[in-house]
Design a protein around this motif. Structure first.
Motif, PDB file in Angstrom:
ATOM      1  N   ALA A  97       0.829  -1.210   0.000  1.00 52.79           N
ATOM      2  CA  ALA A  97       0.000   0.000   0.000  1.00 52.79           C
ATOM      3  C   ALA A  97       0.863   1.260   0.000  1.00 52.79           C
ATOM      4  O   ALA A  97       0.540   2.237  -0.695  1.00 52.79           O
ATOM      5  CB  ALA A  97      -0.936  -0.006   1.209  1.00 52.79           C
ATOM      6  N   VAL A  98       1.954   1.259   0.771  1.00 49.66           N
ATOM      7  CA  VAL A  98       2.784   2.469   0.863  1.00 49.66           C
ATOM      8  C   VAL A  98       3.431   2.816  -0.481  1.00 49.66           C
ATOM      9  O   VAL A  98       3.327   3.966  -0.945  1.00 49.66           O
ATOM     10  CB  VAL A  98       3.843   2.301   1.974  1.00 49.66           C
ATOM     11  N   PRO A  99       4.111   1.879  -1.163  1.00 51.85           N
ATOM     12  CA  PRO A  99       4.645   2.241  -2.489  1.00 51.85           C
ATOM     13  C   PRO A  99       3.558   2.657  -3.475  1.00 51.85           C
ATOM     14  O   PRO A  99       3.756   3.591  -4.263  1.00 51.85           O
ATOM     15  CB  PRO A  99       5.343   0.953  -2.949  1.00 51.85           C
ATOM     16  N   MET A 100       2.410   1.975  -3.427  1.00 55.28           N
ATOM     17  CA  MET A 100       1.335   2.336  -4.357  1.00 55.28           C
ATOM     18  C   MET A 100       0.811   3.733  -4.067  1.00 55.28           C
ATOM     19  O   MET A 100       0.491   4.492  -4.992  1.00 55.28           O
ATOM     20  CB  MET A 100       0.199   1.305  -4.259  1.00 55.28           C
ATOM     21  N   MET A 101       0.717   4.092  -2.800  1.00 55.19           N
ATOM     22  CA  MET A 101       0.279   5.443  -2.448  1.00 55.19           C
ATOM     23  C   MET A 101       1.251   6.484  -2.999  1.00 55.19           C
ATOM     24  O   MET A 101       0.843   7.496  -3.582  1.00 55.19           O
ATOM     25  CB  MET A 101       0.167   5.584  -0.939  1.00 55.19           C
ATOM     26  N   MET A 102       2.563   6.234  -2.851  1.00 59.61           N
ATOM     27  CA  MET A 102       3.544   7.189  -3.338  1.00 59.61           C
ATOM     28  C   MET A 102       3.572   7.238  -4.864  1.00 59.61           C
ATOM     29  O   MET A 102       3.794   8.304  -5.454  1.00 59.61           O
ATOM     30  CB  MET A 102       4.929   6.836  -2.798  1.00 59.61           C
ATOM     31  N   ILE A 103       3.358   6.100  -5.504  1.00 55.99           N
ATOM     32  CA  ILE A 103       3.274   6.097  -6.970  1.00 55.99           C
ATOM     33  C   ILE A 103       2.097   6.942  -7.427  1.00 55.99           C
ATOM     34  O   ILE A 103       2.198   7.733  -8.382  1.00 55.99           O
ATOM     35  CB  ILE A 103       3.153   4.659  -7.495  1.00 55.99           C
ATOM     36  N   THR A 104       0.959   6.818  -6.737  1.00 54.89           N
ATOM     37  CA  THR A 104      -0.215   7.621  -7.087  1.00 54.89           C
ATOM     38  C   THR A 104       0.056   9.106  -6.873  1.00 54.89           C
ATOM     39  O   THR A 104      -0.361   9.947  -7.677  1.00 54.89           O
ATOM     40  CB  THR A 104      -1.423   7.175  -6.249  1.00 54.89           C
ATOM     41  N   ILE A 105       0.768   9.443  -5.790  1.00 52.41           N
ATOM     42  CA  ILE A 105       1.114  10.846  -5.554  1.00 52.41           C
ATOM     43  C   ILE A 105       2.033  11.354  -6.661  1.00 52.41           C
ATOM     44  O   ILE A 105       1.879  12.483  -7.156  1.00 52.41           O
ATOM     45  CB  ILE A 105       1.777  11.000  -4.173  1.00 52.41           C
ATOM     46  N   GLY A 106       2.998  10.529  -7.073  1.00 53.97           N
ATOM     47  CA  GLY A 106       3.867  10.921  -8.186  1.00 53.97           C
ATOM     48  C   GLY A 106       3.085  11.167  -9.463  1.00 53.97           C
ATOM     49  O   GLY A 106       3.358  12.113 -10.203  1.00 53.97           O
TER      50      GLY A 106
END
Length: 761
Positions: free
Chosen positions: A418-427
């Protein structure tokens, strides 16, 4: 055989059995460390350019621009230790390779002063033997493509042209970098400036003050305002220069820092999850080592060395990569060793802490050779009961049960995805915001596609030419002036453009556009600077003339850190607004700016100076490269978590495979059981991460916009299609990875006895 030799052989054998997972761990940690070092360097470099230049040049803390040479004793002000100047300065236009840029020529002596002396980076300082030589400020020279010995043309206000030769390129702490800080700066001898601009009324005088206490710049500036009164044109301090030098680097550094810190947390979870999964898979081996005489501490140390070594190798590679990239971009001296060492030490401790807990748990393994590896048993989860209730196939029901057999690893796996996916979405949200700037420049104040300045022709003729062009939809005459802010003893930018009857269409995100004389809109930076809000009245001083306006709206303002006040041209006094300095040209839909520019230049016989509007997003194009690199690192983190979950799931149920096969399940159904267990965690983690990213990305971008002075209202979330495609792309490879039993280490022994092979299913 000694315990250390046996332990080292065991570590080597285990690493050879899982080469892919080991390489993935090293790359993940290396990527995070490189991102953190890059972020720290850019954040530090955001201040370092000014600090380093100020120290090298013995810079002045306060700069004054006056109509004529000040006759008061500025050196007698309390706190002023030295004065520099006054230097005569004249506005000109530099023509080079078809480009025309505004510049300020400052007369300087052949012997550089002790205070605020430019540092010559290339070439030499001014010399009376070459009166037509000039020393150009480095960022201005880079923008024009000037090199030592090159010639360039100076156009005075009168229209007369002169040729100067680049004698030197210098760094200066007098003002910010071009083009964020305009006009550009060049130094010439006084005799040359007198030849280019003989009329004193067309020039100004620049004086610098060096203070004993830099924090006293505000008080000293206020004293100067009182002493010089209406002779003072503008005043700025070292704080504005520092802020102008740090804007873009700090924005990029903040983005990298956010990704790096969150990525470090995700990487630590991935390492802990991977180490914990390996310990569970090695229980039989650990028990055997215990029975051979290994103590609890020795086994814990073996596990710490094996898993910690991978993380520390990644730290070393990432440190070298991050330092190398920054040294290549900014120079070796720009990479501060203390932040790099702090990041390396902090990351190393994080890595060791992440693998230390599973290592201690492995050290407590009892010395029983035949330790069972079966997972804990318990009741069916609610999700498994639901699967039974809706009569899903047995393979899916069993997979649903298996997903949450181990609660803590299941949570770590889902959270680690979830954490990497959240940051990918923010990017992706940052990317969407930049795309929106480029597709809709009017939303960042770029409604006009071209800006035309009278140049060598009269203002009336210039206005006639631009208004009669077939592709020009609207013309907004404008002038930029500097105004003294009340109580701040410093200058701010006042942009007078359009009129109360035909206002320039600024992107107003709060309040409304100005619609009558005495009304204005402002950027967030100006509202914060003056401590005012929409509806308040503000009193400024423009060239000694009071300017009292009521702020009726807040705009998205990317220039000057948002410290810009925009009014109609008819709100200024006639002496400040007639004739206009420029004309902002809004083009008709489909019109080609380059074609319109060429036509206006031809019709005016090069009398007009026509330049295309510069979109602020163009300066941030490097962020796209950074986003791609960070997404790659975050993908590695997610993949590491996924492989750990797949391997753990297979090892937990390796001995169930023979039973499932005896019950009549085909290899494909057994595969579906394993894939369902891991896939549920994948879908849960990726779905929650994407939802969290979409929910916070706009607020984070707006928060950054607010703190940087640009203002809130610029953030854009990625489109639903982009998010959907990203989730599908993330889930697809995740499911494919889950179909590979055991990941890089291969199938477990129980799987082989059950007839399970790489080609099964």
């Amino acid at each position: 055989m000694s315990a250390s030799l046996a332990g080292s052989r065991w570590i080597k054998a285990d690493l050879r059995a899982r080469k892919g997972q080991a390489v993935l761990t090293v790359l993940t940690v290396a990527g995070i460390v490189a991102a953190l070092i890059t972020a720290a360097t850019l954040l530090e470099d955001g201040t370092n350019p000014w600090r380093t230049l100020f120290a090298q040049t013995d810079g002045a803390h306060v700069w004054l621009h006056t109509k004529d040479s000040p006759q008061v004793a500025l050196g007698g002000i309390d706190g002023v230790t030295q004065t520099v100047g006054p230097y005569r300065s004249a506005p000109v236009t530099v023509a080079q390779d078809g480009k025309k840029e505004p510049a300020s020529l400052r007369a300087m002596p052949a012997t550089p002063p002790q205070v605020a002396h430019p540092v010559v980076a290339e070439g030499r300082w001014l010399d009376p033997a070459q009166p037509d030589g000039a020393v150009v400020e480095r960022s201005f020279a880079a923008s024009l493509g000037l090199r030592i010995g090159a010639s360039f043309t100076i156009i005075a206000i009168s229209g007369e042209r002169h040729t100067l030769y680049v004698r030197g390129i210098a760094d200066s702490a007098d003002q910010g970098f071009y083009p964020e800080w305009t006009p550009g700066l060049a130094y010439v001898l006084p005799i040359m400036l007198d030849r280019i601009e003989p009329m004193l009324g067309r020039s100004e005088w620049v004086t610098g003050l060096r203070l004993a206490d830099p924090e006293a710049s505000q008080v000293v500036s206020q004293r100067v305002v009182v002493m010089l009164e209406d002779r003072l044109q503008r005043v700025y301090t070292w704080r504005e220069v520092r802020a102008a030098m740090e804007l873009d680097n700090r924005l990029l550094g903040t983005l990298l820092a956010l990704f790096g810190v969150v990525g470090l947390v995700a990487a630590a979870l991935a390492l802990a999850n991977a180490a914990g999964g390996r310990v569970l898979g090695q229980l039989r081996d650990l028990a055997t080592l215990k029975s051979m005489g290994f103590t609890r501490g020795q086994i814990a140390l073996l596990l710490l060395v094996e898993h910690g070594a991978l993380g520390l190798l990644g730290v070393a590679i990432g440190a070298l990569a991050g330092w190398g990239v920054m040294a290549a971009m900014l120079g070796a001296t720009s990479v501060a060793p203390i932040p790099v060492l702090a990041i390396v030490a902090g990351t190393a401790l994080t890595v060791l802490a992440a693998v230390g807990v599973p290592a201690l748990r492995g050290g407590r393994t009892p010395p029983i050779p035949d330790v069972p590896t079966a997972p804990p048993r318990g009741r069916l989860s609610r999700l498994a009961r639901l699967a039974l209730l809706v009569r899903l196939p047995p393979a899916l029901v069993l997979g649903t049960r298996d997903a949450f057999t181990r609660r803590v690893p299941a949570f770590l796996t889902a959270f680690g995805l979830a954490v990497p996916m959240m940051m990918i979405t923010i990017g992706l949200g940052v990317w969407a915001t930049l795309d929106n700037f480029l597709a809709h420049p009017e939303q960042v104040g770029q409604h006009a596609g071209l800006y035309a300045r009278p140049g060598k022709i009269e203002a009336a003729e210039a206005e006639r030419l631009v208004r009669t062009d077939k592709d020009v939809a609207a013309v907004y005459p404008g002038t930029d002036v500097n105004a003294l802010a009340p109580g701040e003893a410093r200058s701010v930018r006042v942009r007078a453009i359009g009129s109360s009857t035909q206002p320039y269409p600024f992107p107003v995100v709060e309040g409304r556009e100005y619609g009558r004389q005495g009304e204005a809109v402002a950027g967030q930076g100006l509202l914060d600077l003056l401590g005012v809000k929409i509806g308040d009245r503000v009193r400024l001083t423009v060239g000694g003339t009071p300017l009292i306006v009521r702020i009726v709206g807040r705009t998205v303002e990317p220039e000057q850190d948002g410290e810009v006040l925009s009014v109609g041209l008819d709100s200024l006094a006639a002496k400040d607004s007639v004739p206009p300095e420029f004309y902002a040209l809004a083009l008709k839909p489909g019109a080609d700016p380059s074609e319109v520019r060429g036509r206006l230049l031809a019709e005016s016989k090069e009398g007009l100076d026509v330049q295309a509007a510069v979109n602020p997003a163009d300066r941030l194009a490097i962020i796209r490269v950074v986003i791609v690199a960070l997404i790659a690192v975050l993908t590695l983190i997610g993949l590491a978590n996924l492989l750990t979950a797949s391997a753990l799931g297979l090892r937990d149920h390796a001995f169930d495979l023979a039973v499932l096969k005896a019950m009549g399940l085909t290899p494909r159904q057994v595969m579906a059981t394993l894939v369902t267990g891991t896939g549920l965690l994948v879908v849960l983690g990726i779905g929650v991460g994407a939802a969290a990213g979409v929910s916070v990305v706009t607020g984070l971008i707006d928060l950054q916009g607010h703190t940087s002075g640009v203002g809130a209202g610029i953030g854009r979330a990625p489109s639903p299609l982009t998010v959907t495609v990203t989730v599908l792309v993330a889930v697809g490879p995740a499911r494919a990875g889950a179909r590979r039993p055991g990941g890089p280490a291969g199938p477990a022994p129980g799987a082989r006895r059950a007839g399970w092979g790489w080609g099964a299913g």
